[in-house]
Scaffold this motif. Structure first.
Motif, PDB file in Angstrom:
ATOM      1  N   ARG A  23      -7.371  -7.392  -5.764  1.00 54.12           N
ATOM      2  CA  ARG A  23      -7.044  -7.831  -4.402  1.00 54.12           C
ATOM      3  C   ARG A  23      -7.357  -9.312  -4.226  1.00 54.12           C
ATOM      4  NH1 ARG A  23      -8.960  -2.714  -2.741  1.00 54.12           N
ATOM      5  NH2 ARG A  23     -11.049  -3.577  -2.433  1.00 54.12           N
ATOM      6  N   ARG A  70      -0.147  -1.557 -16.157  1.00 50.05           N
ATOM      7  CA  ARG A  70      -1.342  -0.911 -15.608  1.00 50.05           C
ATOM      8  C   ARG A  70      -2.494  -0.925 -16.597  1.00 50.05           C
ATOM      9  NH1 ARG A  70       2.355  -1.805 -12.188  1.00 50.05           N
ATOM     10  NH2 ARG A  70       1.581  -1.198 -10.148  1.00 50.05           N
ATOM     11  N   GLU A 101       0.827  -1.204   0.000  1.00 47.70           N
ATOM     12  CA  GLU A 101       0.000   0.000   0.000  1.00 47.70           C
ATOM     13  C   GLU A 101       0.864   1.257   0.000  1.00 47.70           C
ATOM     14  OE1 GLU A 101      -3.068   0.144   2.881  1.00 47.70           O
ATOM     15  OE2 GLU A 101      -3.919  -1.818   2.344  1.00 47.70           O
ATOM     16  N   THR A 111     -10.560  -4.551 -11.379  1.00 43.32           N
ATOM     17  CA  THR A 111     -10.898  -3.478 -10.454  1.00 43.32           C
ATOM     18  C   THR A 111     -10.033  -3.649  -9.216  1.00 43.32           C
ATOM     19  OG1 THR A 111     -12.607  -4.739  -9.298  1.00 43.32           O
ATOM     20  CG2 THR A 111     -13.287  -3.503 -11.272  1.00 43.32           C
ATOM     21  N   ASP A 112     -10.064  -2.665  -8.324  1.00 44.41           N
ATOM     22  CA  ASP A 112      -9.306  -2.822  -7.082  1.00 44.41           C
ATOM     23  C   ASP A 112      -9.737  -4.085  -6.342  1.00 44.41           C
ATOM     24  OD1 ASP A 112      -7.749  -0.547  -7.391  1.00 44.41           O
ATOM     25  OD2 ASP A 112      -9.149   0.743  -6.313  1.00 44.41           O
ATOM     26  N   THR A 134       1.589  -3.938  -6.850  1.00 47.23           N
ATOM     27  CA  THR A 134       1.118  -2.702  -6.222  1.00 47.23           C
ATOM     28  C   THR A 134       0.161  -1.936  -7.118  1.00 47.23           C
ATOM     29  OG1 THR A 134       2.950  -1.319  -7.035  1.00 47.23           O
ATOM     30  CG2 THR A 134       3.311  -2.538  -4.986  1.00 47.23           C
ATOM     31  N   TRP A 135      -0.451  -2.628  -8.060  1.00 47.66           N
ATOM     32  CA  TRP A 135      -1.390  -2.000  -9.004  1.00 47.66           C
ATOM     33  C   TRP A 135      -2.636  -1.473  -8.285  1.00 47.66           C
ATOM     34  CZ3 TRP A 135      -6.504  -2.971 -10.183  1.00 47.66           C
ATOM     35  CH2 TRP A 135      -7.004  -2.384 -11.351  1.00 47.66           C
ATOM     36  N   THR A 136      -3.160  -0.334  -8.784  1.00 45.31           N
ATOM     37  CA  THR A 136      -4.452   0.195  -8.341  1.00 45.31           C
ATOM     38  C   THR A 136      -5.164   0.813  -9.536  1.00 45.31           C
ATOM     39  OG1 THR A 136      -3.660   2.437  -7.844  1.00 45.31           O
ATOM     40  CG2 THR A 136      -3.510   0.792  -6.062  1.00 45.31           C
ATOM     41  N   GLU A 137      -6.483   0.949  -9.406  1.00 42.75           N
ATOM     42  CA  GLU A 137      -7.259   1.607 -10.460  1.00 42.75           C
ATOM     43  C   GLU A 137      -6.804   3.048 -10.664  1.00 42.75           C
ATOM     44  OE1 GLU A 137     -11.620   0.881 -10.816  1.00 42.75           O
ATOM     45  OE2 GLU A 137     -11.327  -0.231  -8.940  1.00 42.75           O
ATOM     46  N   GLU A 138      -6.431   3.724  -9.582  1.00 44.70           N
ATOM     47  CA  GLU A 138      -5.992   5.118  -9.696  1.00 44.70           C
ATOM     48  C   GLU A 138      -4.726   5.211 -10.539  1.00 44.70           C
ATOM     49  OE1 GLU A 138      -5.433   9.053  -6.846  1.00 44.70           O
ATOM     50  OE2 GLU A 138      -5.167   7.055  -5.985  1.00 44.70           O
TER      51      GLU A 138
END
Length: 382
Positions: free
Chosen positions: A130, A117, A85, A125-126, A172-176
């Motif tokens: 996860r 990404r 995170e 999606t997040d 460490t990928w995220t939608e943002e």
């Protein structure tokens, strides 16, 4: 690094993140120092410390007006699982900080982690990522990964080539992050290549004669860095313009991985190899290895992606050292690899300058940045 300067740089990054995906156009100001920075897969504080040690930051926590910084790609993913995170936030800060500068001051090049990404992880999606990552953490155990568990994982997550990718490579990928990368692609801030001189090309992992043939560039122009840059960026711009969703593919240059086809291939993944048993280096493009004797003669390529240890394994055995610039020179027959900036070469030789010095390892003072005009390490500030 001065604590007040660090606070200002962090505040600039946080303001850029809060603003949301955006990009500044070139402002036309004259840049007199052009610097290449190898893969910034390190905490944002660490990146800022290295830039500050080389005298590249102004009093407000941005780049000095005369500096053009070329970031050679891979801005995401590093560190242990416990830090995911924090690393995700740190990487986004870095990307936003770079984007807060004019396009001709902070040149942002794509690496395979950046493209992940919008590639392998384009349809997640997040929440779904996860879930996939929790399962991947159970399945992936390095060389001891259970084959049956891996097959079951890929049946549930066919967009991924392996459990390792979710557990380690892109963990460490995220939608943002994806929103930022997509915006910077469409705004033409994230680029494939940058011409730093007539025969000086900067990109993440390098191109061979075969890659330039794929984009239709005539052999007599292979040593023209501006022609190569235009051809490579043109492939990306056309692909992005036609992209309506799903994994982004750059035809002939970049194909993201998936369960059916395996790991991603192309110019953002490939590394030089002379290993006789490495069949990947002699396959057609796109691929993950290339024979360095197939580099275009007369062209110097500044790349990241490959640490000293890996080049020693694949090309030239010898002692390894993180942090330093390294070079490879070939005339199409012999291949010479050594630490240090590149020597003076002629039109009958091809050169690669490696800038991935494992930024998060060792002392910040020992990490070398490349002065693109002088073709040597940028000295530390007095």
């Amino acid at each position: 690094m001065d604590e007040a300067l660090l606070r200002k740089a962090l505040a600039r990054a946080d303001a850029a993140v809060a603003k949301g995906p955006h990009a500044l156009a070139a402002d036309g100001q004259r840049r007199t120092l052009h610097v290449a920075m190898g893969d910034p897969q390190a905490d944002f504080d660490r990146v800022l410390s290295i830039l500050s040690l080389h005298g590249l930051l102004d009093e407000e926590g941005g780049l000095r007006p005369h500096v053009c910084l070329v970031s050679v790609g891979d801005h995401f993913d590093w560190g242990p699982a416990a830090d995911r995170e924090r690393v995700a936030r740190s990487a986004l800060r870095l990307v936003a900080w770079l984007a807060s500068h004019p396009a001709d001051q902070a040149v942002m090049l794509l690496g395979n982690h950046d493209l992940g990404r919008v590639g392998e992880l384009a349809d997640f999606t997040d929440a779904t990522f996860r879930a996939a990552r929790v399962e991947a953490d159970r399945v992936y155990a390095g060389d001891d990964t259970d084959a049956a568990a891996e097959r079951a994982f890929l049946q549930r997550w066919p967009g991924l080539p392996s459990a390792e990718l979710a557990a380690r490579d892109f963990s460490t990928w995220t939608e943002e992050q994806r929103a930022w990368v997509e915006h910077l692609l469409r705004a033409r801030r994230f680029r494939v290549a940058h011409a730093a001189g007539d025969s000086l090309l900067v990109l993440h992992a390098g191109v061979t004669r075969e890659d330039l043939g794929v984009v239709g560039l005539e052999p007599e122009r292979w040593a023209d860095a501006r022609a190569v840059t235009e051809a490579l960026n043109g492939v990306m711009d056309r692909a992005v313009a036609a992209w309506k969703g799903g994994p982004l593919v750059l035809p002939g240059l970049h194909h993201p991985g998936n369960a059916k086809d395996g790991e991603g291939v192309g110019i953002f993944y490939q590394r030089p190899s002379l290993a006789a048993e490495d069949g990947e280096r002699v396959r057609g493009t796109p691929r993950r290895r290339f024979d360095p004797r197939r580099l275009p003669l007369g062209l110097t390529q500044v790349v990241g992606h490959t640490r000293d240890k890996r080049v020693r394994e694949l090309v030239s055995p010898g002692p390894t050292r993180d942090g330093v610039l390294r070079h490879l020179v070939t005339d199409g027959s012999r291949v010479d690899y050594a630490h240090g900036p590149p020597p003076v070469t002629g039109p009958g030789e091809a050169v690669m300058v490696f800038t991935d010095g494992a930024m998060r390892e060792g002392r910040a003072e020992d990490f070398e940045l490349l002065d693109l005009e002088a073709r040597r390490a940028v000295p530390l500030a007095p």
